[in-house]
Scaffold this active site. Structure first.
Site, PDB file in Angstrom:
ATOM      1  N   CYS A  28       0.287  -0.043  10.115  1.00 14.78           N
ATOM      2  CA  CYS A  28       0.708  -0.767   9.262  1.00 14.78           C
ATOM      3  C   CYS A  28       1.107  -1.247   8.667  1.00 14.78           C
ATOM      4  CB  CYS A  28      -0.515  -0.140   8.327  1.00 14.78           C
ATOM      5  SG  CYS A  28      -0.952  -1.586   7.444  1.00 14.78           S
TER       6      CYS A  28
ATOM      7  N   ARG B 172     -17.175  -2.163  18.401  1.00 17.01           N
ATOM      8  CA  ARG B 172     -17.148  -3.447  18.445  1.00 17.01           C
ATOM      9  C   ARG B 172     -14.849  -3.454  18.804  1.00 17.01           C
ATOM     10  NH1 ARG B 172     -17.091  -3.394  12.718  1.00 17.01           N
ATOM     11  NH2 ARG B 172     -18.963  -3.880  12.769  1.00 17.01           N
TER      12      ARG B 172
ATOM     13  N   CYS C 251       0.390   4.736   7.457  1.00 19.37           N
ATOM     14  CA  CYS C 251       0.282   4.898   8.317  1.00 19.37           C
ATOM     15  C   CYS C 251       1.231   4.026   8.877  1.00 19.37           C
ATOM     16  CB  CYS C 251      -0.839   3.933   8.340  1.00 19.37           C
ATOM     17  SG  CYS C 251      -2.344   4.387   6.769  1.00 19.37           S
TER      18      CYS C 251
ATOM     19  N   CYS D 238     -19.092   2.651   9.160  1.00 18.96           N
ATOM     20  CA  CYS D 238     -18.065   1.920  10.282  1.00 18.96           C
ATOM     21  C   CYS D 238     -16.906   3.084  10.313  1.00 18.96           C
ATOM     22  CB  CYS D 238     -17.659  -0.053   9.540  1.00 18.96           C
ATOM     23  SG  CYS D 238     -16.529  -0.364  10.570  1.00 18.96           S
TER      24      CYS D 238
ATOM     25  N   CYS E 165     -19.139  -5.692   4.338  1.00 21.36           N
ATOM     26  CA  CYS E 165     -18.612  -4.335   4.922  1.00 21.36           C
ATOM     27  C   CYS E 165     -17.860  -4.624   3.575  1.00 21.36           C
ATOM     28  CB  CYS E 165     -18.260  -4.552   5.948  1.00 21.36           C
ATOM     29  SG  CYS E 165     -17.081  -3.241   6.794  1.00 21.36           S
TER      30      CYS E 165
ATOM     31  N   CYS F  73     -15.977  -8.593   6.699  1.00 14.94           N
ATOM     32  CA  CYS F  73     -15.807  -7.621   6.306  1.00 14.94           C
ATOM     33  C   CYS F  73     -14.962  -7.817   5.319  1.00 14.94           C
ATOM     34  CB  CYS F  73     -15.433  -6.629   7.242  1.00 14.94           C
ATOM     35  SG  CYS F  73     -14.399  -5.164   6.988  1.00 14.94           S
TER      36      CYS F  73
ATOM     37  N   CYS G  81       1.104  -1.280  -0.086  1.00 10.92           N
ATOM     38  CA  CYS G  81      -0.144   0.542   0.123  1.00 10.92           C
ATOM     39  C   CYS G  81       0.588   1.073  -0.087  1.00 10.92           C
ATOM     40  CB  CYS G  81      -0.748  -0.476   1.554  1.00 10.92           C
ATOM     41  SG  CYS G  81      -1.938   1.754   1.467  1.00 10.92           S
TER      42      CYS G  81
HETATM   43  N1  SAM Z   1      -5.976   0.296   3.592  1.00 11.56           N
HETATM   44  C1  SAM Z   1      -7.534   0.432   3.899  1.00 11.56           C
HETATM   45  C2  SAM Z   1      -7.878   2.199   4.981  1.00 11.56           C
HETATM   46  O1  SAM Z   1      -6.278   2.305   5.555  1.00 11.56           O
HETATM   47  O2  SAM Z   1      -8.695   2.439   5.381  1.00 11.56           O
HETATM   48  C3  SAM Z   1      -7.899  -0.260   4.758  1.00 11.56           C
HETATM   49  C4  SAM Z   1      -7.011  -1.136   5.907  1.00 11.56           C
HETATM   50  S1  SAM Z   1      -6.864  -0.319   7.212  1.00 11.56           S
HETATM   51  C5  SAM Z   1      -5.705  -1.819   8.079  1.00 11.56           C
HETATM   52  C6  SAM Z   1      -7.951  -0.679   8.654  1.00 11.56           C
HETATM   53  C7  SAM Z   1      -7.613  -0.307   9.457  1.00 11.56           C
HETATM   54  O3  SAM Z   1      -7.648  -0.613  10.227  1.00 11.56           O
HETATM   55  C8  SAM Z   1      -7.279   1.169  10.232  1.00 11.56           C
HETATM   56  O4  SAM Z   1      -8.161   2.460   9.694  1.00 11.56           O
HETATM   57  C9  SAM Z   1      -6.596   1.279  11.375  1.00 11.56           C
HETATM   58  O5  SAM Z   1      -7.741   2.141  11.747  1.00 11.56           O
HETATM   59  C10 SAM Z   1      -7.196  -0.797  11.985  1.00 11.56           C
HETATM   60  N2  SAM Z   1      -5.353  -1.285  12.255  1.00 11.56           N
HETATM   61  C11 SAM Z   1      -4.636  -0.893  11.294  1.00 11.56           C
HETATM   62  N3  SAM Z   1      -3.366  -1.690  11.323  1.00 11.56           N
HETATM   63  C12 SAM Z   1      -3.593  -2.361  12.852  1.00 11.56           C
HETATM   64  C13 SAM Z   1      -2.788  -2.308  13.434  1.00 11.56           C
HETATM   65  N4  SAM Z   1      -2.068  -2.558  13.447  1.00 11.56           N
HETATM   66  N5  SAM Z   1      -3.320  -2.271  15.532  1.00 11.56           N
HETATM   67  C14 SAM Z   1      -4.793  -1.821  15.618  1.00 11.56           C
HETATM   68  N6  SAM Z   1      -5.402  -1.181  14.210  1.00 11.56           N
HETATM   69  C15 SAM Z   1      -5.133  -1.686  13.369  1.00 11.56           C
HETATM   70  C1  DTB Z   2     -10.538  -1.910  11.962  1.00  9.69           C
HETATM   71  O1  DTB Z   2     -10.980  -0.698  12.860  1.00  9.69           O
HETATM   72  N1  DTB Z   2     -10.444  -2.682  12.206  1.00  9.69           N
HETATM   73  C2  DTB Z   2      -9.915  -4.274  11.145  1.00  9.69           C
HETATM   74  C3  DTB Z   2     -10.610  -3.823  10.237  1.00  9.69           C
HETATM   75  N2  DTB Z   2     -11.281  -2.607  10.859  1.00  9.69           N
HETATM   76  C4  DTB Z   2     -10.369  -3.670   9.008  1.00  9.69           C
HETATM   77  C5  DTB Z   2      -8.459  -4.002  10.949  1.00  9.69           C
HETATM   78  C6  DTB Z   2      -7.620  -5.074  11.863  1.00  9.69           C
HETATM   79  C7  DTB Z   2      -6.336  -4.607  11.464  1.00  9.69           C
HETATM   80  C8  DTB Z   2      -5.486  -5.636  12.828  1.00  9.69           C
HETATM   81  C9  DTB Z   2      -3.710  -5.591  12.194  1.00  9.69           C
HETATM   82  C10 DTB Z   2      -3.890  -6.167  11.125  1.00  9.69           C
HETATM   83  O2  DTB Z   2      -4.371  -7.547  11.522  1.00  9.69           O
HETATM   84  O3  DTB Z   2      -3.082  -6.958  10.235  1.00  9.69           O
HETATM   85 FE1  SF4 Z   3      -2.383   1.345   3.700  1.00  9.52          FE
HETATM   86 FE2  SF4 Z   3      -2.196  -0.235   6.081  1.00  9.52          FE
HETATM   87 FE3  SF4 Z   3      -2.569   3.148   5.729  1.00  9.52          FE
HETATM   88 FE4  SF4 Z   3      -5.440   0.747   5.383  1.00  9.52          FE
HETATM   89  S1  SF4 Z   3      -3.681   1.155   7.025  1.00  9.52           S
HETATM   90  S2  SF4 Z   3      -4.018   2.948   4.430  1.00  9.52           S
HETATM   91  S3  SF4 Z   3      -3.843  -0.955   3.752  1.00  9.52           S
HETATM   92  S4  SF4 Z   3      -0.538   1.581   5.026  1.00  9.52           S
END
Ligand code: SAM
Ligand code: DTB
Ligand code: SF4
Length: 332
Positions: A63, A264, A60, A192, A132, A100, A56
């Site tokens: 991530c 959630r 973030c 959400c 979702c 989702c 991606c």
């Molecule tokens: N790329 C898309 C976006 O950023 O909207 C969708 C996927 S992203 C993984 C969705 C959400 O998961 C993020 O906004 C964040 O709040 C949560 N998330 C991602 N990595 C996480 C982590 N390591 N621990 C907790 N929450 C996480």
């Molecule tokens: C959200 O708020 N939490 C979920 C979902 N929306 C997509 C994602 C959690 C991701 C946790 C880290 C991972 O497994 O990569």
């Molecule tokens: Fe990309 Fe991860 Fe950020 Fe979603 S949370 S926009 S997958 S870097």
């Protein structure tokens, strides 16, 4: 029964006052809100599938799917229809009523990938599941096409306060996120939207995130509260642990500020003991992700979740609102 007023104008001082109440008082207030709008013994089971992993362009800090700090994570193309429907059927068998699909995109793509996403949405909806998606930013016509395909909800988190946000993400603005949420809403799709705690934010940042979420009109239909999962290779890998009672307080505040919403208890459950999770339910959490995997990290096993809900005299909510009998019973 006291019916709490739905408000969108909570002040920072009011939120701070609620967040810092003595815990029994905070839980009492959350319980009043929970009982007014929800069955207190029911939890929604949602299931998560990473349909397109890694690479991606956003940065973030939490991530592992960001190309900015991708440390050998598998990059995979969009999953096939057969694999996705098989996963959705399995999720339904486990007791999930919501499915989702997450994709590591900064923006929802156009062209054939988007056509395939629409087919995935239609196919999952045809299984009788709430659908979702969380796929980054999108435009009006994409939101409308997703709505027409039967998408129930779109996940797009604000993640943290506007003030702290720039320390976590630099490639997408807070305003971009609000605009995406508005587009989703205008297309008639549920929202959400929640955030993460444990990223080094102050208590004030948590108040301001809650204030932003509660200012959305209407409130997001579901509010995921994630506890940071510290992932090797990401800039937040070595972030310190937070006090679990802060998670409980955050959930209770979300319940009080947005009493009708589903709250959630999302990422991070694997680092919580059963008692901490129980306290989160008592504070007003009424949804969890079911299944051994979130997107890239692990989640508790379904069997353990069923066992825990049983011990608490709680159950998974069925699609019709009827109660699902869980497989095990330890109360007899
Ligand atoms: N790329 C898309 C976006 O950023 O909207 C969708 C996927 S992203 C993984 C969705 C959400 O998961 C993020 O906004 C964040 O709040 C949560 N998330 C991602 N990595 C996480 C982590 N390591 N621990 C907790 N929450 C996480
Ligand atoms: C959200 O708020 N939490 C979920 C979902 N929306 C997509 C994602 C959690 C991701 C946790 C880290 C991972 O497994 O990569
Ligand atoms: Fe990309 Fe991860 Fe950020 Fe979603 S949370 S926009 S997958 S870097």
């Amino acid at each position: 029964m006291i019916i709490p007023k739905i408000r969108h104008d909570w002040t920072e001082d009011e939120i701070a006052e609620i967040y810092t109440l003595p815990l029994p008082e905070l839980i009492f207030r959350a319980q009043v809100c929970h009982h007014a709008f929800h069955a207190p013994d029911e939890v929604q089971g949602a299931s998560l599938l990473n349909i397109k992993s890694g690479g991606c362009p956003d940065d973030c800090s939490y991530c592992p799917q960001s190309a900015h700090h991708d440390k050998g994570l598998n990059r995979t193309p969009l999953m096939s229809l057969g694999d996705v429907t098989a996963a959705a059927e399995k999720a339904r068998m486990m007791g999930a009523t919501r499915f989702c699909m997450g994709a590591a995109w900064r923006d929802v793509p156009g062209g054939s990938d988007f056509e395939r996403v629409l087919i995935l949405v239609r196919s999952v909806a045809a299984l009788g599941l709430e659908v979702c998606c969380t796929m980054g930013m999108l435009d009006d016509s994409q939101a409308e096409a997703l709505a027409a395909a039967g998408l129930t909800s779109y996940n797009h988190n604000l993640d943290t306060s506007p003030e702290f946000y720039g320390k976590i993400i630099t490639t997408r603005t807070y305003e971009d996120r609000i605009r995406t949420l508005q587009r989703v809403r205008s297309a008639g799709i549920s929202i959400c939207c929640g955030g993460i705690i444990g990223m080094g934010e102050s208590r004030r940042d948590r108040y301001l995130l809650l204030q932003q979420l509660a200012s959305l009109q209407p409130h997001p239909e579901s509010v995921p509260i994630n506890l940071l999962v510290r992932i090797e290779g990401t800039p937040l890998a070595n972030q310190g642990e937070i006090d679990v009672f802060d998670l409980v307080r955050m959930i209770a505040c979300a319940r009080i500020l947005m009493p009708e919403s589903i709250v959630r208890l999302s990422a991070g459950r694997l680092s919580l003991c059963d008692e901490a999770q129980a306290l989160c339910f008592v504070a007003g959490a009424n949804s969890i992700f079911l299944g051994e995997k979130l997107l890239t990290t692990l989640n508790p096993e379904v069997h353990n979740d069923q066992l825990l809900l049983d011990r608490l005299g709680m159950r998974l909510r069925s699609a019709s609102g009827d109660k699902l009998q869980s497989e095990t019973s330890h109360r007899d």
